[in-house]
Design a protein around this motif. Structure first.
Motif, PDB file in Angstrom:
ATOM      1  N   THR A 170      28.119  46.999  29.121  1.00 40.55           N
ATOM      2  CA  THR A 170      29.512  46.932  28.680  1.00 40.55           C
ATOM      3  C   THR A 170      30.483  47.317  29.786  1.00 40.55           C
ATOM      4  N   SER A 171      29.997  47.415  31.024  1.00 43.36           N
ATOM      5  CA  SER A 171      30.893  47.770  32.126  1.00 43.36           C
ATOM      6  C   SER A 171      30.475  47.025  33.383  1.00 43.36           C
ATOM      7  N   CYS A 172      31.389  46.932  34.333  1.00 42.99           N
ATOM      8  CA  CYS A 172      31.079  46.347  35.637  1.00 42.99           C
ATOM      9  C   CYS A 172      32.047  46.915  36.657  1.00 42.99           C
ATOM     10  N   ALA A 173      31.684  46.773  37.917  1.00 37.14           N
ATOM     11  CA  ALA A 173      32.550  47.205  39.009  1.00 37.14           C
ATOM     12  C   ALA A 173      32.680  46.045  39.991  1.00 37.14           C
ATOM     13  N   ILE A 174      33.765  46.030  40.717  1.00 39.76           N
ATOM     14  CA  ILE A 174      34.001  44.962  41.674  1.00 39.76           C
ATOM     15  C   ILE A 174      34.253  45.545  43.046  1.00 39.76           C
ATOM     16  N   LYS A 220      30.011  54.156  46.451  1.00 41.17           N
ATOM     17  CA  LYS A 220      31.076  54.467  45.503  1.00 41.17           C
ATOM     18  C   LYS A 220      31.087  53.472  44.351  1.00 41.17           C
ATOM     19  N   VAL A 221      31.016  52.177  44.665  1.00 43.27           N
ATOM     20  CA  VAL A 221      31.076  51.175  43.608  1.00 43.27           C
ATOM     21  C   VAL A 221      29.847  51.261  42.715  1.00 43.27           C
ATOM     22  N   ALA A 222      28.702  51.628  43.313  1.00 42.32           N
ATOM     23  CA  ALA A 222      27.470  51.756  42.531  1.00 42.32           C
ATOM     24  C   ALA A 222      27.508  52.941  41.581  1.00 42.32           C
ATOM     25  N   SER A 223      28.361  53.914  41.871  1.00 48.39           N
ATOM     26  CA  SER A 223      28.443  55.096  41.004  1.00 48.39           C
ATOM     27  C   SER A 223      29.208  54.795  39.714  1.00 48.39           C
ATOM     28  N   PHE A 224      29.954  53.701  39.702  1.00 48.21           N
ATOM     29  CA  PHE A 224      30.771  53.371  38.534  1.00 48.21           C
ATOM     30  C   PHE A 224      30.044  52.499  37.520  1.00 48.21           C
ATOM     31  N   SER A 225      29.173  51.614  37.992  1.00 48.77           N
ATOM     32  CA  SER A 225      28.542  50.677  37.063  1.00 48.77           C
ATOM     33  C   SER A 225      27.220  50.181  37.616  1.00 48.77           C
ATOM     34  N   LYS A 226      26.354  49.710  36.699  1.00 48.42           N
ATOM     35  CA  LYS A 226      25.075  49.119  37.084  1.00 48.42           C
ATOM     36  C   LYS A 226      25.229  47.663  37.510  1.00 48.42           C
ATOM     37  N   HIS A 243      20.447  46.886  49.825  1.00 51.17           N
ATOM     38  CA  HIS A 243      18.993  47.033  49.767  1.00 51.17           C
ATOM     39  C   HIS A 243      18.553  48.287  50.533  1.00 51.17           C
ATOM     40  N   ARG A 244      19.137  48.498  51.674  1.00 52.38           N
ATOM     41  CA  ARG A 244      18.783  49.665  52.480  1.00 52.38           C
ATOM     42  C   ARG A 244      19.204  50.976  51.820  1.00 52.38           C
ATOM     43  N   LEU A 245      20.208  50.881  50.937  1.00 48.81           N
ATOM     44  CA  LEU A 245      20.639  52.056  50.182  1.00 48.81           C
ATOM     45  C   LEU A 245      19.805  52.262  48.918  1.00 48.81           C
ATOM     46  N   GLY A 246      18.857  51.348  48.665  1.00 50.86           N
ATOM     47  CA  GLY A 246      17.998  51.470  47.489  1.00 50.86           C
ATOM     48  C   GLY A 246      18.641  50.988  46.200  1.00 50.86           C
ATOM     49  N   LEU A 247      19.679  50.141  46.292  1.00 50.02           N
ATOM     50  CA  LEU A 247      20.410  49.694  45.100  1.00 50.02           C
ATOM     51  C   LEU A 247      19.865  48.394  44.512  1.00 50.02           C
ATOM     52  N   THR A 248      18.838  47.838  45.130  1.00 51.71           N
ATOM     53  CA  THR A 248      18.325  46.535  44.672  1.00 51.71           C
ATOM     54  C   THR A 248      16.932  46.634  44.069  1.00 51.71           C
ATOM     55  N   ARG A 249      16.508  47.829  43.727  1.00 48.80           N
ATOM     56  CA  ARG A 249      15.125  48.021  43.288  1.00 48.80           C
ATOM     57  C   ARG A 249      15.000  48.358  41.803  1.00 48.80           C
ATOM     58  N   GLY A 250      15.986  47.976  41.022  1.00 49.84           N
ATOM     59  CA  GLY A 250      15.879  48.182  39.587  1.00 49.84           C
ATOM     60  C   GLY A 250      17.032  48.912  38.961  1.00 49.84           C
ATOM     61  N   SER A 251      17.919  49.471  39.784  1.00 49.29           N
ATOM     62  CA  SER A 251      19.026  50.259  39.226  1.00 49.29           C
ATOM     63  C   SER A 251      20.293  49.439  39.045  1.00 49.29           C
ATOM     64  N   HIS A 252      20.490  48.409  39.858  1.00 50.82           N
ATOM     65  CA  HIS A 252      21.730  47.655  39.843  1.00 50.82           C
ATOM     66  C   HIS A 252      21.469  46.153  39.944  1.00 50.82           C
ATOM     67  N   VAL A 253      22.445  45.388  39.479  1.00 50.08           N
ATOM     68  CA  VAL A 253      22.433  43.942  39.668  1.00 50.08           C
ATOM     69  C   VAL A 253      23.764  43.559  40.313  1.00 50.08           C
ATOM     70  N   PHE A 254      23.695  42.603  41.228  1.00 51.40           N
ATOM     71  CA  PHE A 254      24.880  42.153  41.951  1.00 51.40           C
ATOM     72  C   PHE A 254      25.210  40.724  41.544  1.00 51.40           C
ATOM     73  N   LEU A 255      26.481  40.484  41.268  1.00 48.29           N
ATOM     74  CA  LEU A 255      26.950  39.155  40.877  1.00 48.29           C
ATOM     75  C   LEU A 255      27.928  38.632  41.909  1.00 48.29           C
ATOM     76  N   ASN A 256      27.818  37.351  42.196  1.00 49.87           N
ATOM     77  CA  ASN A 256      28.729  36.709  43.133  1.00 49.87           C
ATOM     78  C   ASN A 256      29.193  35.397  42.528  1.00 49.87           C
ATOM     79  N   TRP A 257      30.484  35.166  42.566  1.00 55.52           N
ATOM     80  CA  TRP A 257      31.058  33.948  42.005  1.00 55.52           C
ATOM     81  C   TRP A 257      31.438  32.993  43.125  1.00 55.52           C
ATOM     82  N   ILE A 258      30.841  31.819  43.133  1.00 53.69           N
ATOM     83  CA  ILE A 258      31.216  30.766  44.080  1.00 53.69           C
ATOM     84  C   ILE A 258      31.681  29.602  43.221  1.00 53.69           C
ATOM     85  N   PRO A 259      32.974  29.469  43.007  1.00 50.00           N
ATOM     86  CA  PRO A 259      33.455  28.677  41.879  1.00 50.00           C
ATOM     87  C   PRO A 259      33.287  27.178  41.962  1.00 50.00           C
ATOM     88  N   PHE A 260      33.641  26.524  43.083  1.00 52.15           N
ATOM     89  CA  PHE A 260      33.800  25.083  42.982  1.00 52.15           C
ATOM     90  C   PHE A 260      32.990  24.255  43.974  1.00 52.15           C
TER      91      PHE A 260
END
Length: 426
Positions: A170-174, A220-226, A243-260
């Motif tokens: 129910t939350s996200c960070a940008i 900082k951004v990882a501290s606000f949302s998964k 990845h080097r900070l350990g944020l890609t191993r199950g704790s967080h998901v990253f989204l990228n929008w490439i619109p058109f």
């Protein structure tokens, strides 16, 4: 007596001639000049060739008898975006009073479009859009003659909401930053996140340029949302740092929008020739985009667009395939279809609200596929969820899910494999 009979006989003939006379409609094109911003995707270098191809298609259909008893001409200007926004209204006024246009195509930038659509509503003229996606233009009480053949921001808001709910979040960070910095290019409009908040999603923004290093900004951004939306470039480098900070191993998901654009997200150089570390880092990345047709008709149009650019400007402009240009083409053909219907029915092609209403709440077939215009005059969008780099050397990805605005449902074609096959914890 002869004169009397002559007039009696002649009157029906004159009436018949008026009823079946050819109707001419004139479209005023308000496209962009050769300015640096906005990008070439919605500049005249892409939209003008697309519109030219569309008008030529209309002429060919008239020659073949597919369309009957009307003709279509157009006038254009290069001046949009070389003057202040509100000058677009002045240019539209000139076209209305001096050229006698019956409809407008463009402009592509939403604030400019708002100025033109305001005046067109007063003049009762249809306005056609192949771009101009801002939620500012959703209000058809204010813009009752505006029809958009391109997806707006609404479908993407609903799509992102559906993805987050699918993950049980129910939350996200940008992660944002300054547009002038190579790392921090602003991609996601504020309207998208305002829409998420209206849907009950908590949104926190972090500006990377306010930190000494990218790593500190990521922490900082990882501290606000998964869930972290990356609105910065280059994505690959950001993912490696994460990845080097350990944020890609199950704790967080990253989204990228490439619109058109089609090719850049799929074969962009930033995703080519990845080493083992980068491949692992990118497993935590979900890429989101508007659906791009993969049909012979669509690809043939894109080739013709490139050929036309070569003819007009001596080179191809823009990388990949341009959905805005294709939507501009479709907008012209939708208008032509409706004019053909109104002429056949004996209606008034210069009653903008009648013309507009005939374009709304129905489906047309275009080079972008089925163009479904909502009852509010906006195209119902389809979005893709892109994941899994299938070729680590070429940097290609698979589409694993779709969102259809018409149904409001996200359909996942295969399990989301990021984060080791599980949603973020906590």
């Amino acid at each position: 007596m002869v004169a009397m009979y002559g007039s009696i006989i002649l009157a029906p003939l004159l009436l018949s001639t008026v009823v079946h006379a050819t109707v001419n409609v004139k479209v005023g094109m308000l496209h962009l000049s050769d300015c640096k911003e906005p990008p070439v995707l919605i500049s005249k270098y892409s939209l003008l060739p697309a519109a030219q191809i569309a008008f030529e298609t209309v002429a060919k259909r008239l020659e073949r008898g597919v369309y009957k008893n009307f003709s279509m001409t157009h006038v254009s200007t290069d001046e949009c975006c070389t003057r202040p926004v509100r000058s677009s209204g002045a240019l539209a006024s000139s076209m209305y009073h001096d050229d006698g246009v019956d409809a407008f195509l463009g402009p592509a930038v939403s604030p400019d479009m708002a100025a033109v659509a305001d005046m067109a509503a007063y003049w009762n003229l249809p306005v056609l859009a192949g771009a101009a996606t801002s939620t500012l233009l959703d209000d058809k009480t204010r813009f009752p003659t505006l029809t958009r053949a391109c997806p707006g921001m609404g479908p993407m808001v609903q799509f992102m909401t559906a993805v987050l709910r699918h993950l049980g979040l129910t939350s996200c960070a940008i992660l944002r930053g300054l547009p002038v910095d190579v790392y921090y290019r602003r991609d996601l409009p504020d309207a998208v996140f305002a829409g998420l908040e209206r849907n009950g999603i908590i949104v926190v923004e972090v500006y990377a340029d306010q930190f000494d290093t990218l790593d500190k900004a990521l922490e900082k951004v990882a501290s606000f949302s998964k869930v972290i939306f990356i609105s910065a470039s280059p994505v690959r480098d950001i993912m490696v740092h994460a990845h080097r900070l350990g944020l890609t191993r199950g704790s967080h998901v990253f989204l990228n929008w490439i619109p058109f654009e089609h090719s850049p997200w799929q074969t962009s150089s930033q995703f080519e020739n990845n080493d083992a570390e980068t491949v692992e880092a990118l497993k935590a990345l979900l890429m989101m985009r508007y659906h791009v047709p993969d049909t012979p008709v669509y690809h043939a149009f894109q080739r013709e667009l490139k050929d036309r650019q070569l003819t007009l400007y001596g080179r191809e402009l823009g990388s990949g395939e341009n959905l805005f240009a294709a939507a501009t083409y479709d907008a012209v053909l939708i208008y032509a279809d409706v004019i053909n219907e109104i002429v056949a029915e004996g209606g008034d092609v210069r009653d903008g609200r009648v013309v507009t209403k005939k374009m709304w709440d129905r489906t047309f077939q275009g080079v972008t596929g089925a163009v479904r215009i909502s009852a509010n005059g906006d195209r119902l969008g389809v979005c893709d969820l892109v994941l899994d780099m299938t070729d680590t050397k070429k940097g290609t990805f698979d589409v694993i899910g779709t969102f259809d605005e018409a149904t409001g449902a996200i359909i996942v074609h295969e399990p989301i494999k990021c984060l080791g096959g599980k949603a973020p914890t906590g």
